[in-house]
Design an enzyme around this catalytic site. Structure first.
Site, PDB file in Angstrom:
ATOM      1  CB  CYS A 148       5.352   0.369   3.967  1.00 39.39           C
ATOM      2  SG  CYS A 148       4.607   1.708   4.940  1.00 39.39           S
ATOM      3  CG  HIS A 149       8.295  -0.066   0.898  1.00 42.32           C
ATOM      4  ND1 HIS A 149       8.372   0.930   2.421  1.00 42.32           N
ATOM      5  CD2 HIS A 149       7.225   0.710  -0.181  1.00 42.32           C
ATOM      6  CE1 HIS A 149       8.281   1.816   1.730  1.00 42.32           C
ATOM      7  NE2 HIS A 149       7.696   1.817   0.157  1.00 42.32           N
ATOM      8  N   GLY A 150       6.515  -4.513   1.905  1.00 44.02           N
ATOM      9  CA  GLY A 150       6.910  -5.809   2.106  1.00 44.02           C
ATOM     10  C   GLY A 150       8.128  -6.515   2.576  1.00 44.02           C
TER      11      GLY A 150
END
Ligand code: FES
Lengths: 184, 439
Positions: A148-150
């Site tokens: 999702c956001h690493g």
């Protein structure tokens, strides 16, 4: 005001009796109304919290023999994914070696598994950033990677890089036997 | 502009009703005889367009609610049943899902119109704030509506957005549990989202009523931003703006129909046609297009709480905008420097929207590696988002407060009529200017 004759003035707000008594009744009535609304608001707020049947959600038992070495099985527990991963010696060694590395939420690998069961890593599979499910064996540290956001997690489920603030949480669990575990 | 009424009941019944419930008078004063600046351009038609959008969403939504089942086991299949089996269900559902996008297209244009022409300045601050309350309600409604089909994007979008509140210190976890009604997004969550998704549009309608009320007190702003000075500056709303708005609504509906009938899924995400699976997150999770700029701001900050605060701050700053902009000149037409900054601001918003749809670590210019700045390559979407975020906030917190004090605006016309009447040979101007000769 004190010498006003009772009944002389028809305006109730300027009535002859002690005006403080009227003020008191106004304030008391207003406060009672506010209090009553406040008290009645709580049931309407609290009804949104988990209900009794949700709270009573049973714990799960899981047969560990289903997990092959170096693999992971994901089951659902309390609506959330639960990772049950059987780590290889290499993965354990990598996690232990990194115990001293700098990380956002430092924790020793030892503290994240049951004593003598280093191969079993049991974690709640919800990224501590915003709750996505990290993918198995992804990322720079070979643990999990949250797309999702690493966020990168290592093989101990500790956050190493990315926006997630804390490590993947370890749920309450116990070994019923060598091949059976009870979570919750 | 309010206060006087030119309504005269014509029939006995109207007279009878007027002394009991002056509702015909209210309608007459607000949409027939309402004096409107005569120079409104097509950017001013979006208010009417938005009213149409709201009606479409409520009408189609009520139909969908007749067939939809808010339960984790049935939600997805009930939506598929609407699409395949319910008579015209496909049409109504596509109207509703594309209608949401159309609603946001119109509201964004409406907002940028207000920003450009200074419609938020005194005496229209309350009007502006009510507008942003509507926008917040729209976002909540759209978000919860997107969860209802219970596809993969629905589910994981709900997880990510509700987890935003978990970033709050101390109370965060209690709030997310309260929102979910459990320990994860589950049936309880879906049920309450359905209930609230049904309620909120009616609250929007209520605030729209206040918004129009607050509009009718000072009257419309206009493209030159100069107050209406006399009756010569206005025309009655009907027929002049009912027709103009009507024409714009027709054009807008053509655009709507283009999406609806030729590419109804263009603005959606294919992953939402996969039933929700709590154990697997889609590889690339993105919100609907209208939330992308805020999503980019969220991801621009490496800290969880910081990102959440900045994202909400991006909306909060708009609430106080009337007190941040120090310029006395409303319309950017007469603020040459301000106009430039405004255009860059609009660009920054589009850039943010684009970045929100990309993977943060991907390169903006393919194949070019620059250097790592703090935590990512400079040539990455995360850095582009950071620059755009910086400009977004600087525009409100630095540019508008300072520029209003330092810039020299160009000369504004005396009144709305002056620029029109100063073109004696201008036929179209004469045509527009005709009605005021009566007054
Ligand atoms: S949810 Fe995992 S990185 Fe954001």
């Amino acid at each position: 005001m004190a010498d006003t004759v009772v009944g002389e003035n028809p305006d109730p707000h300027a009535a002859g009796e002690d005006p403080n008594r009227r003020d008191f009744i106004h304030i008391a009535a207003g406060a009672a109304a506010v209090g009553a609304v406040g008290v009645m608001a709580w049931p309407f707020i609290d009804q949104m919290n988990p209900s009794a049947d949700t709270l009573a959600l049973a714990s799960v038992e899981f047969d560990l023999s289903k997990v092959a070495l170096g693999q992971q099985v994901t089951i659902k527990w309390r609506g959330k994914p639960l990772f049950i991963r059987k780590r290889t010696d290499k993965e354990i060694a990598a996690a232990v070696a990194d115990d001293t590395a700098s990380m956002p939420d430092p924790q020793a690998d030892e503290a994240r598994h049951k004593p003598g069961k280093a191969e079993w890593m049991i974690l709640i599979g919800a990224c501590t950033h915003l709750g996505c499910v990290p993918t198995f064996a992804g990322g720079d540290y070979g643990g999990w990677f949250c797309p999702c956001h690493g966020s990168h997690y290592d093989t101990s489920g500790r956050i190493r890089r990315g926006p997630a603030p804390t490590n993947l949480p370890v749920p309450d669990y116990e070994f019923l036997s060598d091949t059976k575990v009870k979570v919750g | 502009m309010s206060g006087h009424s030119t309504y005269e009941p014509k029939t006995g019944f109207e007279r009878w009703l007027d002394t009991r419930l002056p509702i015909v008078r209210l309608g007459w004063d607000s949409i027939v005889d309402y004096p409107t600046p005569k120079n409104l351009n097509y950017w001013w038609t979006f208010g009417g367009i938005l009213a149409v959008c709201l009606v479409i969403q409520i009408a189609t939504g009520i139909v969908l609610a007749m067939h939809y089942v808010p339960h984790v086991d049935y939600a997805f299949s009930s939506v598929e049943r609407i699409m395949r089996d319910v008579n015209y269900g496909w049409l109504v559902r596509y109207m509703h899902s594309n209608g949401a996008s159309m609603f946001f297209i119109a509201v964004y244009i409406h907002m940028f119109r207000g920003l450009y022409y200074g419609s938020y300045k005194a005496p229209r601050e309350v009007l502006w704030i009510l507008g942003f309350i509507i926008y917040l309600l729209m976002m909540a409604t759209a978000f919860m509506g997107y969860v209802l089909p219970w596809g993969q994007m629905s589910f994981h979008g709900a997880v990510v957005i509700t987890n935003l509140f978990g970033a709050l210190p101390l109370v965060g976890e209690a709030i997310t549990t309260w929102l979910w009604g459990g320990f994860a997004v589950d049936n309880a969550t879906l049920n309450r989202f359905f209930s609230l998704h049904f309620l909120l549009p009616f609250m929007i309608a209520g605030v729209v009523g206040l918004h129009i009320w607050a509009l009718h007190v000072p009257g419309n702003n206009n493209p030159i931003g100069v107050n209406v000075k006399s009756k010569a500056d206005t025309v009655p709303f009907h027929p002049y703006y009912t027709v103009k708005d009507g024409f714009a609504i027709v054009l807008f509906l053509i655009l709507f129909a283009t999406f609806l009938f030729f590419n109804p899924n263009a603005l959606g995400h294919p992953d939402n046609y996969i039933p929700a699976n709590p154990l697997v997150t889609p590889a690339h999770i993105v919100p609907e297009w209208y939330f992308l700029p805020f999503y980019a701001i969220l991801r621009a900050v490496p800290d969880k709480l910081g990102g959440v605060l900045l994202m909400f701050g991006a909306i909060a700053v708009l609430f106080v905008l009337p007190w941040l902009d120090t310029s006395k000149v409303r319309s950017m037409r007469y603020r040459p420097t301000g106009k430039l900054y405004f255009l860059i601001f609009a660009l920054a918003c589009i850039v943010l929207g684009y970045c929100g749809g990309q993977l943060p670590d991907d390169k903006v210019i393919p194949g070019l590696s620059t250097f790592i700045l703090i935590d990512a390559d400079l040539n990455s979407f995360v850095w582009l988002s950071r620059l755009a975020t910086l400009y977004y906030f600087a525009y409100f917190l630095v540019v508008l407060p300072i520029l209003g004090l330092t810039e020299t605006p160009t000369a504004q016309p005396e009144s709305i009529s002056t620029p029109v009447l100063s073109h004696p040979a201008g036929l179209p101007a004469g045509a527009v200017a005709a009605p005021e000769k009566k007054g």
